[in-house]
Design a protein around this motif. Structure first.
Motif, PDB file in Angstrom:
ATOM      1  N   ASP A   2       0.888  -1.257  -0.140  1.00 46.66           N
ATOM      2  CA  ASP A   2       0.067  -0.165   0.137  1.00 46.66           C
ATOM      3  C   ASP A   2       0.795   1.219   0.116  1.00 46.66           C
ATOM      4  O   ASP A   2       1.329   1.698   1.137  1.00 46.66           O
ATOM      5  CB  ASP A   2      -0.842  -0.147   1.317  1.00 46.66           C
ATOM      6  CG  ASP A   2      -1.893   1.103   1.378  1.00 46.66           C
ATOM      7  OD1 ASP A   2      -1.742   2.083   0.439  1.00 46.66           O
ATOM      8  OD2 ASP A   2      -2.666   1.306   2.203  1.00 46.66           O
ATOM      9  N   THR A   9      -5.575  12.278   4.302  1.00 46.58           N
ATOM     10  CA  THR A   9      -6.361  13.126   3.300  1.00 46.58           C
ATOM     11  C   THR A   9      -5.867  14.389   3.315  1.00 46.58           C
ATOM     12  O   THR A   9      -6.330  15.089   2.122  1.00 46.58           O
ATOM     13  CB  THR A   9      -7.961  12.954   3.600  1.00 46.58           C
ATOM     14  OG1 THR A   9      -8.238  13.530   4.922  1.00 46.58           O
ATOM     15  CG2 THR A   9      -8.408  11.445   3.655  1.00 46.58           C
ATOM     16  N   LEU A  26      -7.851   4.659  -9.103  1.00 41.75           N
ATOM     17  CA  LEU A  26      -7.700   5.485  -7.691  1.00 41.75           C
ATOM     18  C   LEU A  26      -8.644   6.534  -7.403  1.00 41.75           C
ATOM     19  O   LEU A  26      -8.794   7.304  -6.151  1.00 41.75           O
ATOM     20  CB  LEU A  26      -6.335   6.022  -7.623  1.00 41.75           C
ATOM     21  CG  LEU A  26      -5.055   4.958  -7.432  1.00 41.75           C
ATOM     22  CD1 LEU A  26      -3.878   5.795  -8.022  1.00 41.75           C
ATOM     23  CD2 LEU A  26      -4.969   4.210  -6.419  1.00 41.75           C
ATOM     24  N   ASP A  28     -11.943   6.429  -6.708  1.00 51.33           N
ATOM     25  CA  ASP A  28     -12.821   6.365  -5.386  1.00 51.33           C
ATOM     26  C   ASP A  28     -12.099   6.681  -4.133  1.00 51.33           C
ATOM     27  O   ASP A  28     -12.413   7.078  -3.116  1.00 51.33           O
ATOM     28  CB  ASP A  28     -13.569   4.932  -5.460  1.00 51.33           C
ATOM     29  CG  ASP A  28     -14.646   4.762  -6.489  1.00 51.33           C
ATOM     30  OD1 ASP A  28     -15.360   5.872  -6.650  1.00 51.33           O
ATOM     31  OD2 ASP A  28     -14.938   3.525  -6.766  1.00 51.33           O
ATOM     32  N   TYR A  29     -10.733   5.923  -4.140  1.00 51.75           N
ATOM     33  CA  TYR A  29      -9.907   5.975  -3.090  1.00 51.75           C
ATOM     34  C   TYR A  29      -9.456   7.473  -2.597  1.00 51.75           C
ATOM     35  O   TYR A  29      -9.555   7.797  -1.553  1.00 51.75           O
ATOM     36  CB  TYR A  29      -8.695   5.167  -3.173  1.00 51.75           C
ATOM     37  CG  TYR A  29      -7.604   5.155  -2.100  1.00 51.75           C
ATOM     38  CD1 TYR A  29      -7.970   4.466  -0.981  1.00 51.75           C
ATOM     39  CD2 TYR A  29      -6.535   6.151  -2.061  1.00 51.75           C
ATOM     40  CE1 TYR A  29      -7.044   4.439   0.127  1.00 51.75           C
ATOM     41  CE2 TYR A  29      -5.707   6.216  -1.293  1.00 51.75           C
ATOM     42  CZ  TYR A  29      -5.879   5.262  -0.093  1.00 51.75           C
ATOM     43  OH  TYR A  29      -5.091   5.587   1.188  1.00 51.75           O
ATOM     44  N   LEU A  30      -9.404   8.260  -3.574  1.00 51.07           N
ATOM     45  CA  LEU A  30      -8.964   9.690  -3.494  1.00 51.07           C
ATOM     46  C   LEU A  30     -10.082  10.610  -3.201  1.00 51.07           C
ATOM     47  O   LEU A  30      -9.634  11.653  -2.907  1.00 51.07           O
ATOM     48  CB  LEU A  30      -7.846  10.122  -4.441  1.00 51.07           C
ATOM     49  CG  LEU A  30      -6.691   9.049  -4.695  1.00 51.07           C
ATOM     50  CD1 LEU A  30      -5.821   9.544  -5.850  1.00 51.07           C
ATOM     51  CD2 LEU A  30      -5.702   9.325  -3.125  1.00 51.07           C
TER      52      LEU A  30
END
Length: 116
Positions: A2, A9, A26, A28-30
């Motif tokens: 990872d 954030t 990426l 959705d993750y960001l």
């Protein structure tokens, strides 16, 4: 592995690619990160074009998020690309300028999108 482990954030993300975060899987993750702190930039491609070698670090200082060196945007003349007659330091400036202009355009688009 990872690569984002430990990144809050509030952090900055700079990825050397011509793809978007969504194309990289990426998006959705960001989504919870500050959009103005996220950037993709084809640094290797820019280095190859201007320097003739894959040296992405040669342009990374210009693409750091919110780079304070606004003087790069005043570079309007593009030196000859990958030409041995052009000194390497001028080629580096040209590569950094190209990267900076890409970032400036992305920032303008972001600013326009957030004000509309």
């Amino acid at each position: 592995m990872d690569v984002f482990a430990g990144l809050s954030t509030e952090g900055y993300v700079l990825i050397n690619t011509s793809k978007s975060f969504d194309e990289l899987g990426l998006g959705d993750y960001l989504r919870t990160f500050h959009r103005e702190r996220l950037l993709t930039c084809p640094a290797t491609e820019i280095a190859l074009e201007y320097l003739g070698r894959p040296l992405p670090n040669a342009v990374c200082s210009a693409v750091s998020p919110r780079s304070p060196d606004k003087s790069l945007s005043s570079q309007s003349r593009r030196p000859l690309v990958n030409d041995s007659r052009v000194p390497p330091e001028i080629q580096n400036v040209a590569a950094a300028t190209a990267a900076y202009q890409l970032v400036a355009k992305a920032e303008e688009e972001f600013d326009r999108a957030t004000t509309n």
